[in-house]
Each structure stands twice: as structure tokens, then as C-alpha cells.
Scaffold this motif. Structure first.
Motif, mmCIF file in Angstrom:
data_model
loop_
_atom_site.group_PDB
_atom_site.id
_atom_site.type_symbol
_atom_site.label_atom_id
_atom_site.label_comp_id
_atom_site.label_asym_id
_atom_site.label_seq_id
_atom_site.Cartn_x
_atom_site.Cartn_y
_atom_site.Cartn_z
ATOM 1 N N UNK A 158 111.169 99.282 -15.025
ATOM 2 C CA UNK A 158 111.348 100.788 -14.844
ATOM 3 C C UNK A 158 109.200 100.505 -15.789
ATOM 4 N N UNK A 159 108.540 101.470 -15.478
ATOM 5 C CA UNK A 159 107.191 101.660 -16.161
ATOM 6 C C UNK A 159 106.143 100.540 -15.805
ATOM 7 N N UNK A 160 106.693 100.334 -14.449
ATOM 8 C CA UNK A 160 105.393 99.612 -13.527
ATOM 9 C C UNK A 160 104.752 99.872 -12.554
ATOM 10 N N UNK A 161 103.621 98.892 -12.182
ATOM 11 C CA UNK A 161 103.486 99.595 -10.428
ATOM 12 C C UNK A 161 103.655 99.000 -10.415
ATOM 13 N N UNK A 162 104.345 98.892 -8.293
ATOM 14 C CA UNK A 162 104.150 98.112 -7.020
ATOM 15 C C UNK A 162 102.869 97.854 -6.958
ATOM 16 N N UNK A 163 103.073 96.768 -6.720
ATOM 17 C CA UNK A 163 101.342 96.378 -5.890
ATOM 18 C C UNK A 163 101.156 96.043 -4.819
ATOM 19 N N UNK A 180 101.283 93.469 2.641
ATOM 20 C CA UNK A 180 101.614 94.862 2.872
ATOM 21 C C UNK A 180 101.410 95.231 0.548
ATOM 22 N N UNK A 181 99.827 95.291 0.738
ATOM 23 C CA UNK A 181 99.553 95.964 0.033
ATOM 24 C C UNK A 181 98.964 97.354 -0.623
ATOM 25 N N UNK A 182 100.120 97.969 -1.082
ATOM 26 C CA UNK A 182 99.896 99.517 -1.374
ATOM 27 C C UNK A 182 98.541 100.076 -1.691
ATOM 28 N N UNK A 183 98.584 100.968 -1.837
ATOM 29 C CA UNK A 183 97.293 102.070 -2.959
ATOM 30 C C UNK A 183 97.249 101.429 -4.021
ATOM 31 N N UNK A 196 95.214 92.413 -7.069
ATOM 32 C CA UNK A 196 95.536 92.198 -6.403
ATOM 33 C C UNK A 196 95.128 92.049 -4.121
ATOM 34 N N UNK A 197 94.397 93.165 -4.082
ATOM 35 C CA UNK A 197 93.582 93.303 -3.286
ATOM 36 C C UNK A 197 92.398 92.092 -2.901
ATOM 37 N N UNK A 198 92.625 91.350 -3.756
ATOM 38 C CA UNK A 198 91.787 90.328 -2.866
ATOM 39 C C UNK A 198 92.220 88.886 -1.840
#
Length: 233
Positions: A148-153, A118-121, A128-130
């Protein structure tokens, strides 16, 4: 002068696999170090242009059995502080999380086999969209708190923290998008019989899935890494 990529292997049968092609295509000369190598305690993890930390069956918290873990995390933390391009895969992703101060621990149950992500916005706006619309190999039983300070993908139902990035230079992948063609999958199966039995998984079924799904999965993983390498600083 070519750029230098260092592969850290935690066990011999978990190497760079399908990620070799995009790394070499991006102009890197690949070197490798095993944690069992007598030289590993003194290895420099900051100066390489790229570091790839691969998987392994041990837990980040198993310090007594694997005394090199503490030293690897300490040197990896120095690399994180320097914001140097780094990819972590499975155990490697957990090592990155630990180096960024997050807790690593056993998950609810092992996750083995090919599953969709499940790939989020954030993930859709990342390399990772690939992996969208792909089934990607999972082979783990541990997880981590999100640093902290990361983006979950990306996530799966059992493991919500499947991929994260920090800026453009750090990418952590719980899954194995490098695996889909590498014959060392046989060693993974041989080393994991107890886990497969616990999950009711058939080795023959895994082999069939690897042959059927693997080529498309690793192709998507290669495109992901190739795009990520184009943007690193």
C-alpha cells in the motif's frame, strides 16, 4: 561528519557491486554486515543514514531454513516506520515489500538474463528513468504484491512488479542494476546451474551478454542511484 551507509549481504557473492561508486560519491562511509555474522541478530537497521539490502537465493518465506529473515523484516519495518533512506535489490526489494505488509511468493518461472524494463509514467518521473532503453540483469524466481501507498515504477511481461518507491526515501528494485562489471557474476552462474538448465540458458551466452551489455547497464544503474541519493531526506 560523513554519512553512514550499511550494506546488508544475504550471501557473500551478492554485494554492493556497481552501486559503491555513487554511494561513496554522495559522501557515505560504507559498512557491511552479513546475515551469517554472529552480530547480525542485534544489528541496528534504523540509525544508519542509508541501508542497502542486497540479493540472495533464499525466499522471504523460507523462515525455517533462515531464521534471521523474521528478525530482519521486523527491524526493517521499524526503519520503514521511521522513513529512513533505504534501497532494496532483488531479495532486498522483497524484504522491503514484506516489511510494508505485502505478500512475497514464488513467481511463474525464473527470470534470468538481460531484459528491457517497461517504465511507466511514474517511473519516467523518477530516477528509474535512467534505465530506459537499457537491458538490465534479472536473476530471480520470486515476486511480491505491491504494498500500500507506494508507486509502481517499472515492469516486465513475466514480473509486473519490478520497481517501486515510497516517497523519496524508499526504493525497491527487483532487478540487478548494480551488476554489469563485477566479476562475482561467476559465482552467480556457478550457484544457478539447475535454474539455467531449466530455462535452457547457456552459461557462455550469459557471460557474453554480461561482457557486451553489462557496462552500459551498470552505468545507467549508477546514474539512477546517484540521482536518487541527491533527493533523499
Amino acid at each position: 561528519m560523513s554519512k553512514r551507509a550499511l550494506i546488508v549481504r544475504h550471501v557473500p557473492y551478492e554485494g554492493i557491486a556497481g552501486f559503491r561508486a555513487p554511494v561513496e560519491a554522495a559522501g557515505y562511509t560504507i559498512e557491511r554486515i552479513d546475515v551469517s555474522d554472529p552480530e547480525f541478530p542485534g544489528v541496528d537497521l534504523v540509525s544508519p543514514d542509508l541501508v542497502l539490502l542486497m540479493g540472495g537465493p533464499m525466499g522471504v518465506y523460507e523462515h525455517a531454513e533462515n531464521p534471521w529473515i523474521v528478525h530482519e523484516i521486523e527491524r526493517l519495518a521499524e526503519r520503514m516506520a521511521a522513513d529512513r533512506p533505504t534501497i532494496g535489490v532483488c531479495l532486498g526489494a522483497q524484504m522491503i515489500a514484506a516489511a510494508l505488509g505485502a505478500r512475497v511468493y514464488q513467481g511463474p518461472e525464473k527470470e534470468i538474463g538481460f531484459y528491457p524494463l517497461a517504465i511507466n509514467d511514474n517511473g519516467i518521473r523518477s530516477p528509474v528513468a535512467h534505465l530506459a532503453d537499457q537491458h538490465i540483469l534479472q536473476w530471480h524466481g520470486d515476486t511480491f504484491d505491491l504494498p500500500d501507498n507506494v508507486e509502481l515504477l517499472a515492469s516486465t511481461p513475466r514480473y509486473p512488479h519490478q520497481a517501486f518507491r515510497r516517497g523519496r526515501n524508499v526504493l525497491a528494485l527487483q532487478f540487478h542494476a548494480e551488476m554489469g562489471l563485477d566479476p562475482r557474476i561467476e559465482a552467480w552462474i556457478d550457484q544457478s546451474q539447475d535454474s539455467l538448465d531449466q530455462l535452457g540458458l547457456c552459461p557462455h551466452g550469459l557471460r557474453a551478454d554480461y561482457a557486451r551489455i553489462g557496462p552500459s547497464a551498470v552505468d545507467a544503474g549508477q546514474r539512477m542511484v546517484g540521482e536518487w541519493l541527491q533527493a533523499v531526506g
